[in-house]
Design an enzyme around this catalytic site. Structure first.
Site, PDB file in Angstrom:
ATOM      1  N   SER A 145       0.841  -1.243  -0.004  1.00 11.43           N
ATOM      2  CA  SER A 145      -0.013  -0.147  -0.005  1.00 11.43           C
ATOM      3  C   SER A 145       0.831   1.251  -0.093  1.00 11.43           C
ATOM      4  O   SER A 145       1.814   1.328   0.773  1.00 11.43           O
ATOM      5  CB  SER A 145      -0.779   0.072   1.116  1.00 11.43           C
ATOM      6  N   GLU A 147       0.230   3.512   1.677  1.00 14.25           N
ATOM      7  CA  GLU A 147       0.086   4.040   2.975  1.00 14.25           C
ATOM      8  C   GLU A 147       1.633   3.716   3.762  1.00 14.25           C
ATOM      9  O   GLU A 147       2.023   4.302   4.644  1.00 14.25           O
ATOM     10  CB  GLU A 147      -0.782   3.507   3.774  1.00 14.25           C
ATOM     11  N   TYR A 168      -1.330   0.383  10.647  1.00 13.25           N
ATOM     12  CA  TYR A 168      -1.585  -0.354   9.335  1.00 13.25           C
ATOM     13  C   TYR A 168      -0.479  -0.207   8.294  1.00 13.25           C
ATOM     14  O   TYR A 168       0.087  -1.372   7.662  1.00 13.25           O
ATOM     15  CB  TYR A 168      -3.004   0.429   8.469  1.00 13.25           C
TER      16      TYR A 168
END
Ligand code: NAP
Ligand code: G4F
Length: 359
Positions: A145, A147, A168
């Site tokens: 990701s 992220e 996460y």
């Protein structure tokens, strides 16, 4: 045995490539299952046992297993349960694995950091270890990701140094490096797709895009008159999910495993997304949007904008749908769903007040 694409298992005299998808009940899993079935794959999905139905996104794909030529199968499993994952691998003998299962909500990961690490981080390790121990020669896709880039300045690409800002993101980075380590240490075919935000009418309703487009449909219909939001200055690179799952498939068709960024290359703030969505139905977002600090994150990723030059050059992947068109697709779909009486759609809690403020 290496059943790579094109040399797959034989069933009933015909050659079929067999895919295993974890997270098949999610946004991406459902689109990917459709794509692989359309390409003639045999598709096996891992679903969690739940006390309520969680297969709404894939119900249209269901075929009774007593029918002839069934190519779609479901299995109960959980990324917390390595024993089960390993036995599924030995039973299914997949040629390609798309590992999409995850606790995928960033805000929730601050509330449940241990669970998120367990499912999103260690889950990948369990699956890879299962593949190693069963000696499968399959190809493995890890859903990495953007992220993971966290505070790294944009544009971010495969060479950008990761600086995650959430449990996460940290869990995804663990999974990402684990996939690379298994590639280097054991010569396994593992590939990471570092995907930037991708959305669709099937997006979970507590992610910001769907939360907005669903609210626009309801406000337009006179069912709601306000929308509570967190940080609307954050900038994201939002693409269209069906195109991204096609990218996942392309990543696993490469002769050599590698990591790829998939992104549109354009950033929009949440504020701009709000403007586009409300403008589409002739409303002014400032008349409806309110601030609720419970939607803020302890640490925020301020801006992610991806550079997918490598994917364009090496696997011929390029997005066609950009954020403004995506907004129109999603708003129109939520208006249609409301008119058809399906507004309670996929992830809407029956009693919103009972749930923690997550999205
Ligand atoms: P999603 O809609 O939240 O779907 C997540 C899937 O994982 C669901 O099928 C969910 O099952 C399953 N799952 C959750 N916990 C599990 C567990 N303990 N065991 C087995 N399955 C479990 O996510 P998505 O948007 O499709 O994203 C797919 C993957 O890509 C995720 O790994 C996500 O983190 C990653 N990713 C997404 C984006 C994006 O913008 N969408 C960008 C980069 C990376 P239930 O239906 O039962 O909850
Ligand atoms: O839609 P979001 O929750 O997505 P986020 O955090 O970017 O994560 C998503 O994309 C990642 C790719 O980088 C995936 F890996 C991940 O699994 C997930 O799919 O939030 C987007 C932005 C954030 O900056 C958030 O603070 O919107 C901001 N925001 C403002 N108000 C809000 C809200 N987000 C949510 N969910 N709800 C709000 O009310």
């Amino acid at each position: 045995m290496d059943n790579g694409p094109g040399e797959a298992a034989s069933t009933g005299g015909s050659i079929v490539t067999r895919a295993l998808i974890t997270g098949i009940t999610g946004q991406d899993g459902s689109y990917l299952a459709e794509l692989l079935l359309s390409k003639g794959y045999e598709v096996h999905g891992v679903i969690r046992r739940a006390s309520t139905f969680n297969t709404r996104r894939i119900d249209h794909l269901y075929v009774d297993r007593h029918e002839r030529d069934v190519r779609f199968f479901m299995h109960y499993g959980d990324t917390a349960d390595g024993t089960r994952l390993t036995s599924l691998l030995a039973q299914i003998l997949p040629d390609e694995i798309y590992h999409l299962a995850s606790q995928s909500h960033v805000r929730v990961s601050f509330d449940e950091p241990e669970y998120t690490s367990e499912i999103t981080g260690l889950g990948t390790l369990r699956l890879l270890e299962g593949i190693r121990q069963t000696g499968l020669g399959c190809r493995f896709y890890q859903a990495s990701s953007s992220e993971m880039f966290g505070s790294a300045p944009p544009p971010q690409n495969e060479l950008t140094v990761f600086a995650p800002r959430s449990p996460y993101g940290i869990s995804k980075l663990f999974a990402h490096w684990t996939a690379r380590n298994y590639r280097e240490a054991y010569g396994m075919y593992t590939a990471n797709g570092i995907l930037f935000n991708h959305e669709s009418p099937r997006r979970g309703e507590t992610f910001v895009t769907r939360k907005i487009t669903r609210a626009v449909a309801r406000i337009r219909a006179g069912l709601d008159d306000e929308l509570w939001m967190g940080n609307i200055d954050a900038i994201r690179d939002w693409g269209y999910a069906p195109e991204y799952v096609e990218g996942m498939w392309r990543i696993l068709q490469c002769d050599e495993p590698a990591d790829y960024v998939l992104a549109t290359g354009a950033g929009y703030s949440v504020r701009e997304f709000l403007t586009l969505a409300f403008d589409h139905v002739g409303l002014d977002w400032q008349n409806y949007v309110r601030f609720d600090e419970s939607y803020l994150r302890p640490t925020e990723v301020d801006v992610v904008i991806g550079d997918s030059t490598k994917a364009s050059r090496e696997i011929g992947w390029a997005p066609k749908v950009h954020t403004p068109e995506l907004v129109r697709i999603m708003v129109d779909a939520d208006i249609r769903a409301l008119a058809e009486g399906a507004s309670a759609s996929i992830d809407r809690p029956a009693l919103p007040g009972w749930y923690p403020a997550t999205g």
